[in-house]
Design a protein around this motif. Structure first.
Motif, PDB file in Angstrom:
ATOM      1  N   LEU B 310       9.462 -10.001   0.197  1.00 27.01           N
ATOM      2  CA  LEU B 310       8.934  -9.614  -1.118  1.00 27.01           C
ATOM      3  C   LEU B 310       7.442  -9.947  -1.203  1.00 27.01           C
ATOM      4  O   LEU B 310       6.658  -9.171  -1.760  1.00 27.01           O
ATOM      5  CB  LEU B 310       9.711 -10.325  -2.237  1.00 27.01           C
ATOM      6  N   VAL B 311       7.059 -11.088  -0.628  1.00 26.25           N
ATOM      7  CA  VAL B 311       5.638 -11.446  -0.596  1.00 26.25           C
ATOM      8  C   VAL B 311       4.873 -10.435   0.267  1.00 26.25           C
ATOM      9  O   VAL B 311       3.823  -9.927  -0.133  1.00 26.25           O
ATOM     10  CB  VAL B 311       5.445 -12.885  -0.055  1.00 26.25           C
ATOM     11  N   PHE B 312       5.436 -10.119   1.439  1.00 23.07           N
ATOM     12  CA  PHE B 312       4.817  -9.109   2.313  1.00 23.07           C
ATOM     13  C   PHE B 312       4.609  -7.813   1.540  1.00 23.07           C
ATOM     14  O   PHE B 312       3.567  -7.178   1.624  1.00 23.07           O
ATOM     15  CB  PHE B 312       5.736  -8.788   3.512  1.00 23.07           C
ATOM     16  N   ASN B 313       5.644  -7.435   0.799  1.00 25.20           N
ATOM     17  CA  ASN B 313       5.589  -6.178   0.070  1.00 25.20           C
ATOM     18  C   ASN B 313       4.502  -6.212  -0.996  1.00 25.20           C
ATOM     19  O   ASN B 313       3.752  -5.260  -1.164  1.00 25.20           O
ATOM     20  CB  ASN B 313       6.960  -5.894  -0.562  1.00 25.20           C
ATOM     21  N   LEU B 314       4.405  -7.332  -1.696  1.00 23.74           N
ATOM     22  CA  LEU B 314       3.393  -7.476  -2.746  1.00 23.74           C
ATOM     23  C   LEU B 314       1.995  -7.346  -2.144  1.00 23.74           C
ATOM     24  O   LEU B 314       1.157  -6.596  -2.629  1.00 23.74           O
ATOM     25  CB  LEU B 314       3.557  -8.839  -3.424  1.00 23.74           C
ATOM     26  N   VAL B 315       1.775  -8.042  -1.040  1.00 27.90           N
ATOM     27  CA  VAL B 315       0.450  -8.026  -0.413  1.00 27.90           C
ATOM     28  C   VAL B 315       0.165  -6.657   0.199  1.00 27.90           C
ATOM     29  O   VAL B 315      -0.907  -6.087   0.003  1.00 27.90           O
ATOM     30  CB  VAL B 315       0.360  -9.126   0.669  1.00 27.90           C
ATOM     31  N   GLY B 316       1.168  -6.114   0.886  1.00 29.37           N
ATOM     32  CA  GLY B 316       0.965  -4.853   1.594  1.00 29.37           C
ATOM     33  C   GLY B 316       0.838  -3.654   0.673  1.00 29.37           C
ATOM     34  O   GLY B 316       0.330  -2.607   1.060  1.00 29.37           O
ATOM     35  N   SER B 317       1.316  -3.772  -0.567  1.00 32.19           N
ATOM     36  CA  SER B 317       1.325  -2.627  -1.460  1.00 32.19           C
ATOM     37  C   SER B 317       0.019  -2.460  -2.214  1.00 32.19           C
ATOM     38  O   SER B 317      -0.144  -1.515  -2.960  1.00 32.19           O
ATOM     39  CB  SER B 317       2.448  -2.779  -2.506  1.00 32.19           C
ATOM     40  N   SER B 318      -0.846  -3.408  -2.055  1.00 28.12           N
ATOM     41  CA  SER B 318      -1.985  -3.396  -2.956  1.00 28.12           C
ATOM     42  C   SER B 318      -3.249  -3.782  -2.220  1.00 28.12           C
ATOM     43  O   SER B 318      -3.262  -4.707  -1.410  1.00 28.12           O
ATOM     44  CB  SER B 318      -1.706  -4.394  -4.073  1.00 28.12           C
ATOM     45  N   SER B 319      -4.329  -3.093  -2.497  1.00 29.14           N
ATOM     46  CA  SER B 319      -5.582  -3.461  -1.846  1.00 29.14           C
ATOM     47  C   SER B 319      -6.477  -4.243  -2.798  1.00 29.14           C
ATOM     48  O   SER B 319      -7.572  -4.628  -2.441  1.00 29.14           O
ATOM     49  CB  SER B 319      -6.290  -2.213  -1.334  1.00 29.14           C
ATOM     50  N   SER B 320      -5.999  -4.491  -4.013  1.00 29.53           N
ATOM     51  CA  SER B 320      -6.877  -5.157  -4.981  1.00 29.53           C
ATOM     52  C   SER B 320      -7.172  -6.591  -4.583  1.00 29.53           C
ATOM     53  O   SER B 320      -8.185  -7.148  -4.973  1.00 29.53           O
ATOM     54  CB  SER B 320      -6.251  -5.123  -6.375  1.00 29.53           C
ATOM     55  N   PHE B 321      -6.266  -7.176  -3.760  1.00 29.47           N
ATOM     56  CA  PHE B 321      -6.530  -8.545  -3.334  1.00 29.47           C
ATOM     57  C   PHE B 321      -7.753  -8.613  -2.427  1.00 29.47           C
ATOM     58  O   PHE B 321      -8.302  -9.670  -2.184  1.00 29.47           O
ATOM     59  CB  PHE B 321      -5.313  -9.126  -2.613  1.00 29.47           C
TER      60      PHE B 321
END
Lengths: 480, 518
Positions: B310-321
């Motif tokens: 789920l963490v991978f998904n959160l990070v991988g889904s978004s470039s705003s970070f």
């Protein structure tokens, strides 16, 4: 069916229940569409003592499931519903006529201390859809064999007649369903053929020709030995269901007299007829009886433009059985039966002993039977030929297998895998019990082998199966 | 009811194993079948990083104190809601760049195109209100979802639970996880169990945004609450997770894969993270794309692979970070469904693939975490290991040719005790998306055959027209091999031994053998 599990948990017994029939119903959603008339949709419901509202609710659920599934696949109807406690199988037998069978999952009942009600654990992965889906279709085929289509009853006498026929047929038929012993063979619904040399085969063929010539009323003939088929003049699909009826219902019911001693009261009266052992399995039990009725069961078989109704005469001498089918429009008389008995009786008795002799010779050549390292099931979709060394002789009540039920289910799983892809395949698996199971699909043929060689590796298993193919199926090519 | 659902989901988790802390000294030179679990290639040497068999429920005993603290901090639910709404702006930012082209929401739900999607997923509330649909708008599907809920209720009224509906080439799977109902409609050959596993992932995805406590609270107060109001802008996370489920072997194997890196360099990075600790810090995770570089955790705290995905998904889904340091609440449902963690998410350098995730228990801890990151980065940039790490990023995978086994096209190897897997890149023959998904489909079939709920198998060999496949599971590892159709059985058999030897030789690089704790 209840089985007491040998496992005893801390002195308390677990009860294990095998799958069982909960409901079986036939409905037509186009009937009783007005509010409050839903009961009219229901044409047959087993068990009949279920409360009306519950029947309506259960049928309503099936309708809803079928309708809902159309949202996603309009062309392929729903076939089954899995729930925690049971599985329901749907089959649209004829336009708008649905047959539904509800099977309870096997379960384990664990007693609780302190007088609490026992805990019930449903085993949800034990029932194979393909097997029970086939059982429902078989139920319909069997109804159709003896009654013709639902549509025919509707035409002849409306809903009332159909309801009557369904009641009459299924009331008895459902009692003969043995759901706990259904397996892959039900999926195939195949025919076991009797292996024969050319000479004997020609003898049988000429026998059939002679009888059909002398008794020109006979339209179709089928010839069986030892519950295995040798010759059939019927269409394959008709023969498949007739074969099922003969081997699982008619023959087992009549096997006792032959096993009984000569003076046993079970033995039919053969006085004055010492020339042969022939007798009618359907129709009159004793031709000499002045009260004898010459009524035979009627069956329906397909023709090019529909179906035809036939008298089914089954005549048996020792292990040989001949089925003669005659148009139902003809009335069968004592004369005809005596003529048939006189003509067929002696010849069939002679043929039966010929086949028996040849059979024993062949057995002797192939050497004494020792328990082989493998067991197999073979099925050919082209001619419906099936062969199983896993199944013991079928009786009316049970079909015994010589392997663990879990292994049979693994065969079923492999069969499902094969059905998904339309290409030649081979699957080799090793079960947790270290048995090897091999499935091969080649063209229209399927072969399943169970090997009890726990320490063998993949290559050795492959060699073993190759040897089996060479000895048992030397003329059949299997993908290597 | 809920107990039932729990039971059905627990069964596939049992396939994995509890961490083993002993036996590490007996690492055989030549790994052969029958290895004791914990000595297979890729098994960690000190202690496992993840928890497998234990789910959140098993952890509650140890985690009780922390959970209570967490709850105290989070305070009133209403308060939480405000926090969440406040976070919305961040979520919406993510939304801009992600997968707008894949989200075909405005599709006609009566069209053939809509019907023929490989896999539909619907989420609804127990009142039958739409919450999420993968294809088509929730509004257009509200009556369909109403019917779904009606089917669930009718079967429930009989003290029974609906599981699935089967038609030729199509199946519908139901998962009731009060207060949500999830429905999957699939044209794939996946088994019910595999589809349920995917629905469960979606359920956890939603819980990770809200916590189960909050979810229950909302629906207890207002049964027909429209949850989309809270989830608006986060649908892309679910969309992306579904995409991953079709393609990422890690989600299938319940495992994570690592960036190949010399163990000396990895150890330096790990100890860097270990040194940059803080009172409230629970997990420090360094990612390179979808690959784990290292994970350091608080002693006695384990991360479940589902939470990590789920963490991978959160990070991988978004470039705003990428635009700076992110600070977001996240519930790790396998750890604790009741409260939020707070994750500090940032890339080590602006254009780098290396993403650092620092998971803290304290909502006010942003600056503290930011400081941890700085400390780690300063320390790391002085070491040569950083250079080695950057070099490793250039070849994040390896080709199957390196293994030098003829006719072998691809494989998956999972070490059960470490929860890590390794796999080469896709070869020529599986270059297109469709081909890769087909191969994944084959692996899924093998996986579900081996892990059948009542008839599990030791090994499975399939010889077909397009490829030959071999799958093998022991107490220590799971192995899935894909050969060209020219491969023979003898070859497959010898390939297993050869491959295990190769993995043993490369294990320092491919796996994390010495995970650290603070």
């Amino acid at each position: 069916m209840l089985m007491i599990s040998p496992r005893m948990a801390s002195g308390m017994q677990e009860k294990q229940y095998t799958p069982s029939l909960l409901n079986f119903f036939v409905y037509n959603p186009s009937f009783g569409q007005r509010e409050g008339e839903e009961e009219k949709k229901i044409l047959f419901y087993h068990p009949s003592d279920v409360e009306k509202n519950e029947k309506i609710r259960n049928v309503g659920l099936c309708e809803a499931i079928v309708q809902f599934t159309r949202t996603f696949c309009p062309t392929k109807p729903a076939k089954s519903l899995h729930t925690q406690k049971n599985r329901q199988f749907f089959f649209e037998a004829e336009d708008n006529f649905w047959i539904v069978m509800v099977v309870r999952n096997p379960m384990i009942e664990k007693p609780n201390k302190d007088g609490k009600p026992p805990t019930v654990e449903y085993q949800e992965e034990e029932i194979l859809d393909t097997v029970y889906g086939a059982v429902v279709r078989q139920c319909y085929s069997m109804y159709k064999l003896f009654n013709g289509t639902f549509g025919r009853a509707m035409e002849a006498g409306g809903v009332e007649l159909l309801i009557q026929k369904l009641e009459k047929f299924f009331y008895r038929y459902l009692q003969t369903l043995h759901l706990q012993s259904c397996d892959l063979l039900d999926v195939f619904g195949g025919i076991s053929f009797f292996p024969l040399d050319k000479m004997t085969y020609l003898k049988i063929q000429s026998f059939v020709n002679r009888v059909e010539e002398s008794l020109s009323l006979i339209k179709y003939t089928a010839f069986l030995y030892n519950d295995q088929l040798i010759w059939s003049g019927l269409e394959q699909d008709d023969m498949r269901i007739l074969y099922k009826y003969l081997t699982t219902s008619l023959f087992p019911r009549h096997s006792e007299p032959e096993l009984a001693g000569r003076d046993s009261p079970l033995r039919p009266e053969v006085a004055g007829n010492l020339l042969h052992y022939g007798r009618f399995l359907t129709g009159p039990t004793n031709l000499k009886d002045p009260e004898a009725k010459f009524r035979f069961p009627k069956i329906f078989v397909s023709t090019e433009d529909g179906y035809e109704e036939l008298h089914l005469i089954v005549y048996k001498a020792m292990s040989a059985a001949a089925c003669f089918m005659i148009s139902a429009s003809v009335e069968l008389t004592r004369d005809f039966c005596e003529q048939l008995d006189g003509l067929v009786g002696p010849q069939l008795t002679l043929l039966a002993s010929d086949i028996c002799e040849q059979f024993t010779v062949n057995r002797r050549i192939s050497g004494p039977e020792k328990e082989p390292q493998f067991k197999f099931i073979y099925f050919n979709h082209m001619n419906l030929a099936e062969k199983s060394t896993i199944h013991m002789r079928k009786t009316a009540s049970v079909c015994l297998t010589s392997v663990h039920p879990d292994l049979m289910k693994i065969l079923g799983d492999i069969n499902c895998d094969f059905a998904r892809v339309d290409e030649d395949e081979e699957i080799i698996v090793k079960a947790m019990t270290d048995y090897w199971v091999v499935g091969k699909k080649s063209d229209q043929r399927e072969l399943y082998v169970i090997l009890n060689q726990k320490n063998a590796n993949l290559i050795e298993v492959n060699e073993e199966v190759k040897r089996l193919c060479a000895t048992q199926f030397n003329n059949i090519f299997f993908l290597d | 009811m809920d107990g039932e659902a729990q039971r059905s989901t627990a069964s596939w988790e049992n396939a994995t194993l509890a961490p083993v802390d002993s036996l590490r000294s007996e690492r055989a030179e030549s790994p052969m079948p029958g290895l004791v679990e914990g000595t297979e290639p890729g098994a960690g040497q000190k202690s496992a990083m993840f928890v497998h068999a234990q789910s959140f429920e098993d952890l509650t005993a140890e985690g009780e104190d922390e959970r209570e603290a967490e709850l105290d901090k989070s305070g009133e639910c209403a308060d939480e809601l405000k926090v969440l709404v406040g976070e919305k702006s961040v979520e919406e930012q993510h939304n801009i760049d992600v997968t707008s082209e894949t989200r075909t929401k405005e599709e006609d739900v009566c069209s053939e195109a809509w019907r023929s999607h490989r896999k539909h997923v619907f989420v609804l509330s127990e009142a039958g209100k739409p919450i999420y649909s993968r294809y088509g708008t929730e509004e257009a599907l509200s009556s369909t979802m109403g019917v779904m809920m009606a089917l669930v209720s009718v079967v429930e009224a009989d003290k029974n639970v609906i599981r699935s509906i089967h038609a030729d080439g199509c199946k519908v799977v139901f998962l009731t996880k009060s207060p949500l109902v999830l429905v999957g409609v699939s044209r794939t050959s996946q088994t019910d169990k595999e589809l349920l596993r995917e629905l469960l992932y979606i359920y956890y995805q939603i819980v990770s945004l809200l916590t189960l406590t909050q979810l229950n609270h909302i629906f207890q107060h207002k049964q027909n609450f429209d949850l989309r109001r809270l989830l608006a802008g986060s649908e892309y996370l679910t969309d992306n997770l579904l995409h991953r489920l079709d393609r990422d072997p890690g989600l299938l194997l319940s495992a994570v894969t690592c960036l190949p890196l010399a163990s000396s360099a990895r150890d330096v990075v790990s100890s860097g993270l270990q040194a940059a600790k803080s009172e409230s810090l629970v997990f420090s995770i360094l990612l390179a794309g979808d690959r784990l570089v290292t994970l350091v955790r608080k002693k006695d705290q384990f991360l479940h692979h589902i939470d990590l995905h789920l963490v991978f998904n959160l990070v991988g889904s978004s470039s705003s970070f990428r635009e700076g340091e992110g600070w977001t609440p996240i519930c790790l449902p396998k750890f604790n469904t009741a409260g939020f963690f707070h994750a500090h998410i940032s890339y080590l350098e602006p254009a780098s693939q290396l993403c650092l995730i620092l998971v803290s228990t304290d909502r006010e801890d942003f600056f503290n975490m930011s400081d941890c990151k700085q400390r780690f980065l300063e320390r790391l940039s002085k070491r040569s290991a950083y250079q080695a790490l950057k070099e490793a990023l250039k070849c994040p995978s390896y080709s199957v040719e390196q293994v030098a086994i003829p006719e072998l096209r691809h494989f998956l190897y999972k070490s059960k005790s470490s929860g890590l897997y390794t796999s080469p890149e896709f070869p020529e023959v599986y270059q297109s998306d469709a081909e890769q998904e087909r191969l994944m489909g084959l692996y899924q079939d093998l996986h579900s055959s081996l892990h059948h709920p009542s008839r599990p198998l030791r090994s499975f060999y399939r010889c077909g027209e397009s490829e030959n496949l071999l799958a093998w599971v022991t107490s220590g590892f799971e192995l899935y091999l894909c050969f060209s159709p020219l491969g023979t059985k003898a070859l497959a058999l010898s390939a297993v031994n050869k491959l295990l030897k190769w993995i043993r030789k490369e294990e320092d690089r491919l796996f994390i053998l010495s995970p650290l704790t603070y």
